[in-house]
Design an enzyme around this catalytic site. Structure first.
Site, PDB file in Angstrom:
ATOM      1  N   ASP A  33     -16.649  -7.665  15.618  1.00 35.67           N
ATOM      2  CA  ASP A  33     -16.365  -9.366  16.012  1.00 35.67           C
ATOM      3  C   ASP A  33     -16.811 -10.211  15.684  1.00 35.67           C
ATOM      4  OD1 ASP A  33     -13.977 -10.604  17.967  1.00 35.67           O
ATOM      5  OD2 ASP A  33     -16.531  -9.834  19.535  1.00 35.67           O
ATOM      6  N   SER A  38     -12.199 -14.575  20.805  1.00 37.91           N
ATOM      7  CA  SER A  38     -11.136 -13.982  20.299  1.00 37.91           C
ATOM      8  C   SER A  38      -9.567 -13.383  21.698  1.00 37.91           C
ATOM      9  CB  SER A  38     -11.976 -12.005  20.273  1.00 37.91           C
ATOM     10  OG  SER A  38     -13.058 -12.055  19.370  1.00 37.91           O
ATOM     11  N   GLN A  53      -7.228  -8.273  14.240  1.00 40.95           N
ATOM     12  CA  GLN A  53      -7.458  -9.188  15.691  1.00 40.95           C
ATOM     13  C   GLN A  53      -6.508 -10.774  15.223  1.00 40.95           C
ATOM     14  OE1 GLN A  53     -11.607 -11.675  16.622  1.00 40.95           O
ATOM     15  NE2 GLN A  53     -11.737 -10.122  17.282  1.00 40.95           N
TER      16      GLN A  53
END
Length: 285
Positions: free
Chosen positions: A203, A227, A277
């Protein structure tokens, strides 16, 4: 093991407070919200601790629902959706202040022989030839930035422009981001720890591939983001304390959302993880 990595390993070592209920905490680093990779990594730890060790995780799908509060513990509740002959499925909810802030579904599968192939690793300079990120940030933004990034438990080496550089020079804009990474020290042999460590690291830089295309950076004073959802597929075993190439690209952005995907390779060229993502990216154009 570095002090920062030791702290991360400790964060991933959740406290079990009841059957299928675990408690995690956040580091005391004065963040306004919990880092998404931390919540994802801790949730995967919670799921993995309810699954036999001979069934490693092969995929996870997660949604970031609300910002996490770093001042209070996170409670992870595991639902045992399925225990089949080949696959085990778990759903994990992260709770704070009585509300779900994060949801993860993970599937575990014992090894079976079958056909095998993988995309080749892109050509990129070796990690030892690339300046560590902390040193580059110090050169760009000063000693305080260098000190901040030097406390990262993940050693990052970016083989290309940083978002801060592409913001200043349009010629450096690109939709690709090549990042060498590894845990900053030797880890125990627990395979679950290594996949959770990669989940944490995954991430960190992925949305940078969106920013690089548009000459934006998180420090430009006009861009914010978060995110939204995150998916990972674990193809082969690997060690997170050995160099891994995180090859990232963004193929689409629209409506204040950007999509990025990444492939993780060992230094020997084996594709071990795939990542996708979508992130929220708001900027004052």
């Amino acid at each position: 093991m570095s002090e920062a990595l030791d702290g991360l390993v400790d964060l991933l070592n959740l406290e079990q407070i009841e059957a299928d209920i675990f408690r995690g905490r956040s580091p005391d680093d004065r963040r306004q919200r919990v880092f998404g990779g931390q919540v994802a990594g801790q949730a995967l730890v919670a799921a993995g601790r309810t699954v036999p060790a001979d069934r490693p995780v092969h995929s996870l799908h997660a949604y970031f629902i609300r910002p996490g509060d770093p001042a209070v513990p996170l409670v992870y509740i595991v639902d045992r959706l399925r225990d089949g002959r080949s696959f085990t499925t778990r759903r994990v909810s992260a709770i704070q202040h009585g509300k779900t802030i994060f949801a993860l579904s993970a599937s575990f599968h014992h090894f079976e022989p079958g056909p095998a192939h993988a995309a080749p690793m892109p050509e990129v300079p070796p990690p030892d030839s690339i300046t560590p990120l902390a040193q580059r940030m110090e050169q760009l933004l000063g000693p305080d930035a260098g000190e901040l990034f030097s406390r990262n438990p993940i050693d990052l080496r970016i083989a290309g422009p940083l978002t801060y550089e592409a913001e200043r020079d349009p010629a450096l804009r690109t939709d690709h981001n090549m990042v060498w990474l590894r845990a900053d020290g030797e880890l125990p042999d627990d395979p679950l720890l290594h996949v959770c460590m990669m989940t944490y690291a995954s991430d960190m830089t992925l949305l940078d591939s969106v920013l690089l295309r548009h000459g934006l950076s998180w420090a430009d004073g006009r861009t914010t983001g978060a995110s939204l959802d995150h998916a990972m597929w674990f193809h082969r075993p690997f060690r997170a304390d050995r160099w891994l190439l995180y090859a990232q690209e963004s193929r689409a952005a629209w409506g204040a959302r950007g999509l990025a995907r990444g492939e993780v390779f060992t230094q020997e060229g084996e594709l071990v993880v795939s990542v996708v993502q979508e992130g929220l990216i708001r900027t004052q154009l």
